[in-house]
Each structure stands twice: as structure tokens, then as C-alpha cells.
Design a protein around this motif. Structure first.
Motif, PDB file in Angstrom:
ATOM      1  N   ARG A  24      21.556   1.780 -33.049  1.00 42.25           N
ATOM      2  CA  ARG A  24      22.939   2.272 -33.315  1.00 42.25           C
ATOM      3  C   ARG A  24      23.572   3.094 -32.271  1.00 42.25           C
ATOM      4  N   GLY A  25      24.719   2.859 -31.861  1.00 43.27           N
ATOM      5  CA  GLY A  25      25.195   3.798 -30.811  1.00 43.27           C
ATOM      6  C   GLY A  25      24.834   3.476 -29.491  1.00 43.27           C
ATOM      7  N   ARG A  26      23.740   2.965 -29.166  1.00 43.46           N
ATOM      8  CA  ARG A  26      23.530   2.384 -27.971  1.00 43.46           C
ATOM      9  C   ARG A  26      23.687   0.921 -27.537  1.00 43.46           C
ATOM     10  N   PHE A  27      23.545  -0.047 -28.695  1.00 41.73           N
ATOM     11  CA  PHE A  27      23.693  -1.604 -28.318  1.00 41.73           C
ATOM     12  C   PHE A  27      24.799  -2.052 -29.035  1.00 41.73           C
ATOM     13  N   SER A  28      25.455  -2.939 -28.356  1.00 45.64           N
ATOM     14  CA  SER A  28      26.346  -3.642 -29.098  1.00 45.64           C
ATOM     15  C   SER A  28      26.440  -5.338 -28.973  1.00 45.64           C
ATOM     16  N   ILE A  29      26.914  -5.807 -29.971  1.00 46.28           N
ATOM     17  CA  ILE A  29      27.021  -7.454 -29.840  1.00 46.28           C
ATOM     18  C   ILE A  29      28.375  -7.786 -29.738  1.00 46.28           C
ATOM     19  N   SER A  30      28.478  -8.762 -29.004  1.00 45.72           N
ATOM     20  CA  SER A  30      29.948  -9.532 -28.970  1.00 45.72           C
ATOM     21  C   SER A  30      29.946 -10.724 -28.387  1.00 45.72           C
ATOM     22  N   ARG A  31      31.101 -11.466 -28.710  1.00 45.03           N
ATOM     23  CA  ARG A  31      31.251 -13.016 -28.312  1.00 45.03           C
ATOM     24  C   ARG A  31      32.366 -13.106 -27.525  1.00 45.03           C
ATOM     25  N   ASP A  32      32.217 -14.020 -26.652  1.00 46.64           N
ATOM     26  CA  ASP A  32      33.246 -14.721 -25.758  1.00 46.64           C
ATOM     27  C   ASP A  32      33.477 -16.283 -25.892  1.00 46.64           C
ATOM     28  N   ALA A  33      34.466 -16.329 -26.705  1.00 46.39           N
ATOM     29  CA  ALA A  33      34.775 -17.727 -27.458  1.00 46.39           C
ATOM     30  C   ALA A  33      34.977 -18.759 -26.123  1.00 46.39           C
TER      31      ALA A  33
END
Length: 125
Positions: A65-74
Motif C-alpha cells: 500500500r502506498g507503493r503499488f497501484s493497479i490500473s486498466r487501459d480499456a
């Protein structure tokens, strides 16, 4: 049938960053919850982050937490895991997964039906 392929792993120094990609084929990510898990040698596979297909809510493990993030490019049917301030404990094989788990099972390996082959991340101290 949905298929997943990870990329972006490699060797990085402690404190550095990497972005992992998970490209989908055969179906769209839009109706799946997507997640990242990792497995270090001699350890069980553990949850890292997930993005729920309903509403796009994201979840991350306390350890990242605070270091990693998840995202999506549709547009590219791709999910990303941005990893910052990496440390040696982040060294592992990272896997992308997709499924339709309920919220209470989102952090469990068994809740995901489709997995990629994984990509190695090695952090040197």
C-alpha cells in the motif's frame, strides 16, 4: 476464451520502479475483476492488488500500500501494476489473474479462473 500475458518484469535496484503489463486476448477485461499476485521462492502465492470490474474499485495488499497501484487501459485491453520504491522483499514471480470473485474472496488465489504465465521481478539491494 480469455488469455493473459504479462510483461515488464526485470532486475531493478532497491528504491526503483517497474510497471508490469497484463494484456488480454480472446475477451475483454471489462467484465472481469483483474488482479496481481506474486510468489517468492518457497512461499505461497499472495495477493498484491485487484481492480473490481464493477465500479473499478481497487484493492491493494497492506505490504504494498502506498507503493503499488493497479490500473486498466480499456483501449488496449491491458491491466498494469505500477510498482514504486521497490525493495528486496518484492522479489517474486508476478502473475496476472482474471475472474469474477465476490468481494470477500477477491484476495484469494482460488477465486480467479484465468492466469497468465507470470513475469519475474528481482530487486537488488
Amino acid at each position: 476464451q480469455l488469455q493473459l500475458e504479462e510483461s515488464g518484469g526485470g532486475l531493478v535496484q532497491a528504491g526503483g520502479s517497474l510497471r508490469l503489463s497484463c494484456a488480454a486476448s480472446g475477451d475483454s477485461f471489462s467484465s472481469y475483476t483483474t488482479a496481481w499476485f506474486r510468489q517468492a521462492p518457497g512461499k505461497e502465492r499472495e495477493f498484491v492488488a485487484a481492480r473490481r470490474w464493477i465500479g473499478g474499485t481497487t484493492y491493494v495488499a497492506d505490504s504494498v500500500r502506498g507503493r503499488f497501484s493497479i490500473s486498466r487501459d480499456a483501449a488496449y485491453n491491458t491491466v498494469y501494476l505500477q510498482m514504486n520504491n521497490l525493495n528486496a522483499e518484492d522479489t517474486a514471480f508476478y502473475y496476472c489473474a482474471a475472474g469474477r470473485p465476490i468481494v470477500s474472496t477477491m484476495r484469494t488465489v482460488g477465486a480467479y479462473r484465468t492466469w497468465g504465465q507470470g513475469t519475474q521481478v528481482t530487486v537488488s539491494s
